[in-house]
Design an enzyme around this catalytic site. Sequence first.
Site, PDB file in Angstrom:
ATOM      1  N   GLU A  50      -6.977  -4.004 -14.586  1.00  0.00           N
ATOM      2  CA  GLU A  50      -7.351  -4.124 -13.172  1.00  0.00           C
ATOM      3  C   GLU A  50      -8.755  -4.703 -12.984  1.00  0.00           C
ATOM      4  OE1 GLU A  50      -5.252  -4.237 -11.083  1.00  0.00           O
ATOM      5  OE2 GLU A  50      -3.572  -3.060 -11.855  1.00  0.00           O
ATOM      6  N   ASN A 104       5.210  -6.586 -11.140  1.00  0.00           N
ATOM      7  CA  ASN A 104       6.391  -6.510 -12.019  1.00  0.00           C
ATOM      8  C   ASN A 104       6.717  -7.882 -12.614  1.00  0.00           C
ATOM      9  OD1 ASN A 104       6.820  -3.867 -10.728  1.00  0.00           O
ATOM     10  ND2 ASN A 104       7.440  -5.143  -8.994  1.00  0.00           N
ATOM     11  N   GLU A 126       4.806   1.607 -11.282  1.00  0.00           N
ATOM     12  CA  GLU A 126       3.457   1.926 -11.740  1.00  0.00           C
ATOM     13  C   GLU A 126       2.898   3.024 -10.841  1.00  0.00           C
ATOM     14  OE1 GLU A 126       0.642  -1.306 -11.814  1.00  0.00           O
ATOM     15  OE2 GLU A 126      -0.826  -0.096 -12.876  1.00  0.00           O
ATOM     16  N   GLU A 162      -1.811 -10.721  -8.296  1.00  0.00           N
ATOM     17  CA  GLU A 162      -0.560 -10.327  -8.970  1.00  0.00           C
ATOM     18  C   GLU A 162      -0.131 -11.394  -9.969  1.00  0.00           C
ATOM     19  OE1 GLU A 162      -0.156  -7.338  -8.472  1.00  0.00           O
ATOM     20  OE2 GLU A 162      -1.235  -7.200  -6.577  1.00  0.00           O
ATOM     21  N   MET A 199       2.706  -5.453  -6.231  1.00  0.00           N
ATOM     22  CA  MET A 199       2.922  -4.971  -7.601  1.00  0.00           C
ATOM     23  C   MET A 199       3.404  -6.100  -8.491  1.00  0.00           C
ATOM     24  SD  MET A 199       2.896  -2.486  -9.737  1.00  0.00           S
ATOM     25  CE  MET A 199       3.289  -2.847 -11.438  1.00  0.00           C
ATOM     26  N   HIS A 232      -2.077 -11.163 -13.185  1.00  0.00           N
ATOM     27  CA  HIS A 232      -1.645 -10.050 -14.028  1.00  0.00           C
ATOM     28  C   HIS A 232      -0.620 -10.491 -15.073  1.00  0.00           C
ATOM     29  CE1 HIS A 232      -3.501  -6.324 -12.907  1.00  0.00           C
ATOM     30  NE2 HIS A 232      -3.059  -6.292 -11.668  1.00  0.00           N
TER      31      HIS A 232
HETATM   32  N1  B3K Z   1      -0.889  -2.626 -10.255  1.00  0.00           N
HETATM   33  C1  B3K Z   1      -0.610  -2.395  -8.873  1.00  0.00           C
HETATM   34  C2  B3K Z   1      -1.067  -1.084  -8.364  1.00  0.00           C
HETATM   35  C3  B3K Z   1      -0.201   0.054  -8.702  1.00  0.00           C
HETATM   36  C4  B3K Z   1      -0.659   1.289  -7.992  1.00  0.00           C
HETATM   37  C5  B3K Z   1       0.089   2.481  -8.419  1.00  0.00           C
HETATM   38  N2  B3K Z   1      -0.244   3.619  -7.594  1.00  0.00           N
HETATM   39  C6  B3K Z   1      -1.162  -3.479  -8.006  1.00  0.00           C
HETATM   40  C7  B3K Z   1      -2.262  -4.255  -8.578  1.00  0.00           C
HETATM   41  O1  B3K Z   1      -3.328  -3.775  -8.890  1.00  0.00           O
HETATM   42  O2  B3K Z   1      -2.077  -5.419  -8.757  1.00  0.00           O
HETATM   43 ZN    ZN Z   2      -3.972  -5.266 -10.140  1.00  0.00          ZN
END
Ligand code: B3K
Ligand code: ZN
Length: 854
Positions: free
Chosen positions: A319, A264, A119, A297, A262, A300
């Site tokens: 976010e 993932n 990302e 995380e 992150m 998400h």
């Molecule tokens: N989604 C990632 C952040 C990615 C940043 C890319 N430069 C972490 C988060 O917000 O959970």
């Molecule tokens: Zn996030």
Amino acid sequence: MTQAQAKHLKDYQAPLFTISHIELDFDLKGADTQVIAKSKVQRIGEHNEALILVGEQIQLQSVLIDGEKTNYKQENTQLIIETELNEFELTVVTKQDPEANSSLEGLYMSDGAYCTQCEAEGFRRITYFLDRPDVLAIYSVRVEADKAAFPYLLSNGNLIEQGSCDDENRHFVRWQDPFPKPSYLFALVAGDFDLLEDKFITKSGREVKLQVFVDKGNLHKANHAIVSLQKSMAWDESRFDLEYDLDIYMIVAVDFFNMGAMENKGLNVFNTKYVLADTASATDDDYHGIESVVGHEYFHNWTGNRVTCRDWFQLSLKEGLTVFRDQEFSSDLGSRAVNRIQAIRVMKNQQFAEDAGPMSHPIRPESVIEMNNFYTVTVYNKGAEVIRMMHTILGEKNFQLGMKCYFKRHDGQAVTCDDFVNAMESASGIDLAQFRRWYSQAGTPTVQVSDQYNAATKQYQLTVKQSVVSQGKTGAALHIPFSIELLDSQGASIANQVLDVKQAEQTFIFENVAALPIPSLLQDFSAPVRLDYQFNVDQLVHLTRYASSEVARWEASVGLFSQAVWQNVSSLEAKETMHLDARVIEAIRGIVLDDGIDKALVAEILAFPTAAALIEQVESVNLDKLAAAREFVVNEISEACLDELVTRYRSLIKEDDAASRAFKNICLSLISKVSSEYEDLVTKQYQDASNMTDSLGALKAAVCGQLTCQPSLMQDFEQKWLTTPLVMDKWFSLQASQNTDDVLEVIKGLTEHESFSFNNPNRVRSLIGFFVAANTYQFHDASGKGYDYLTDVLIKLNELNPQIAARMITPLIQFSKFDDKRQQLMKASLLRLKALPNLSKDLFEKVDKALEQA
Ligand code: B3K
Ligand code: ZN
């Protein structure tokens, strides 16, 4: 070469092709690493356009369509394939050298382990692909690597096969992720780790295997992370009725990481800072940070992964919502007031500053050059405030119905912020048409309040005027939930409600009010706006004592302190002597002595607004006078309350909880600031400390009071923790926090320290990032030496790690409040950067915007 092409939200076009399945084959071999990507491609709709994939910093080896060689063109980062087929299998073979990748985006090495960060647009550094979030594919991944060096080979989803290769020193695994996902959620990790395992039984009775991978020797520091994960899973079930969907959830902690963590799918990659903790090496704040990032995380998985973003302009969809969810998680588990205060601080000190500077953007940006520049406090934190306002307007029950509707409509899709608001609107029946403006309007609105009391009619009236200037233009009126409380002179609450402010000017009348009340306004920061109301000292003192909301009590204390500082700045400007109103001292003394207040709240109150926070309250600042006035007010309060602070400190030593430690440590800092008589308290606390919060608290007090014990304590700490990088980061930050004229020389010397490396973002952030963001007086030294140094560092990082460079430039582009001389110096630094022949997109975007405003 800089490719400074902005992309615009208004130009969004649905993809012309999609990829439903991808098989990735990684042959991990250092500089000779090869990736074979076999994709099932489908044309969408009727057209004859070519398939255009993107790839960066990788070497293309071959391109096959249905197993046959095909013609293709390469233009800049694009791979252009002309074909008439509507469905085909595309094979792309690329090579790359992960060891040479210092940007920490795509596939790179962290301390001997391979890992990925995709990302926002990092997957294009792994293979040529439709690297955009609205292309969702099923991933099947084969990874092959040396057995001894990389015993763990991880990717998303479920492990379906593993074994030895023909070369006996190598082994392979195969992972399959059953959920279609955008490329930014792909992850791969290969390395040697210690593994902590546990499980979670979901509410429907499924068993999920939980795994936390940490660097060898750190197993004992992984427990808090796994417990936090279990708490997150349980909380998402109970509050949001959301259950985990795979049979395994992995977290890998790596040393080299650009941000916190992150999300993932099924394989989170974390900065070690947000995983590793034991009481000896981690503070209470670290523990809290881990719980909140692990939660973030995890949350998400539904808000981001199951339902993702159509395009990157919609980033706040996942976010803003996920920050709101992690804030609620922390608040349900810990102190709601303290969590709220911390969130308010981020908004007022950082987000307001961003919105007042050249990078101002709506929570849904409209134009972007480098997407990584938009992982901002605006998209994240103001985005969360916008969700919070919807929650306030709808109430918990309707909000949860809205969430249900959102998932029912969009599970498995890539959608927009509008889709989210539509779901909230449909489920609640509440009109959010005007509310939507929060998504498109940048800038911090001002809400000006005036009040009037009529003794004859017993009416009290509040007149509320809102205004916002957004990127030079006057913005339209917003829907603002404006929470207020009215207190009588005895401190009893006579009204407590949320006013629906929708017009540019609106008057609210309260009937049967016996006498002029004291208003608590914008309670708990019910909207991300600046409040403009002329509180007097007596009103603020009253609010610190009686407001029903603890957050409002804190706000009132901030108001008292800030007013005192600004009055003294005026005195200095008028060449008068400084003075502190005794009522301010008495209010603070009352709080220090009050046994009934949550100690964590007292600690927040005694952590008076920083210089940076104060600067955010005004249009322009004379930094030297602000420094003198702030110092004066802190010292006056601390001296006047010294006995009480010492008494409380001594009694708090016996307690063993985080709130007591926070209160105790802030007492010690204030004591040390004004008196060297109690130096033995500092040394004793340092020596007796059984946890990092107390060691660091003592050290901070020594630094803050510049006590004679400081050098020896700092040295002792350094020796003790030399081989523990995350603790050395605390030491680096303390070094960088010193308000001494030679601090810059100290910092420069420390970049040669054996524990420091420009390649590691945590080190860079803790030493240099901390200096530029938190050591306001020294960074902004009138000579400009702070600016020059940051510029030198940015020139270095521009090549090494542009993302980190672009993050650290923030204080240099937020120049508008400073005097002309400082502004000129900052602009000269920006011009120096602009002239770089190889300026990254990341820095270019910020430098260019800042100079436009200059
Ligand atoms: N989604 C990632 C952040 C990615 C940043 C890319 N430069 C972490 C988060 O917000 O959970
Ligand atoms: Zn996030």
